[in-house]
Scaffold this motif. Structure first.
Motif, PDB file in Angstrom:
ATOM      1  N   UNK A   1       0.818  -1.209   0.000  1.00  0.00           N
ATOM      2  CA  UNK A   1       0.000   0.000   0.000  1.00  0.00           C
ATOM      3  C   UNK A   1       0.855   1.264   0.000  1.00  0.00           C
ATOM      4  N   UNK A   2       2.020   1.224   0.638  1.00  0.00           N
ATOM      5  CA  UNK A   2       2.936   2.369   0.587  1.00  0.00           C
ATOM      6  C   UNK A   2       3.417   2.603  -0.840  1.00  0.00           C
TER       7      UNK A   2
ATOM      8  N   UNK B   1       2.976   5.916  -5.858  1.00  0.00           N
ATOM      9  CA  UNK B   1       2.674   6.024  -7.294  1.00  0.00           C
ATOM     10  C   UNK B   1       1.499   6.972  -7.520  1.00  0.00           C
ATOM     11  N   UNK B   2       0.455   6.834  -6.724  1.00  0.00           N
ATOM     12  CA  UNK B   2      -0.750   7.662  -6.891  1.00  0.00           C
ATOM     13  C   UNK B   2      -0.497   9.134  -6.566  1.00  0.00           C
TER      14      UNK B   2
END
Length: 67
Positions: free
Chosen positions: A36-37, A42-43
């Motif tokens: 998730x990190x 990326x997001x």
């Protein structure tokens, strides 16, 4: 006695459905924080936090960071 088993079955089924629904929302990020990190980095690439943060509010922080 059959009514008791039916009630327990319905209640147990409801808890199972809630548990299955909460797994990807709550438990998976706790078990796999690196995934998730990586997705979060990326997001949020190219986003300047100060440009989109309303005035007077705290700037984003890492939700996976421990205090």
């Amino acid at each position: 006695m059959a009514g008791l088993y039916r009630t327990l079955g319905i209640f147990g089924g409801f808890l199972a459905v809630v548990g299955v629904a909460f797994y990807p929302i709550y438990f998976r990020p706790l078990l796999l924080p690196e995934e998730y990190k990586k997705q979060q980095s990326i997001n949020r690439a190219g986003v300047v936090q100060e440009d989109i943060q309303p005035a007077g509010l705290k700037v984003w922080s890492d939700p996976f960071g421990r205090k």
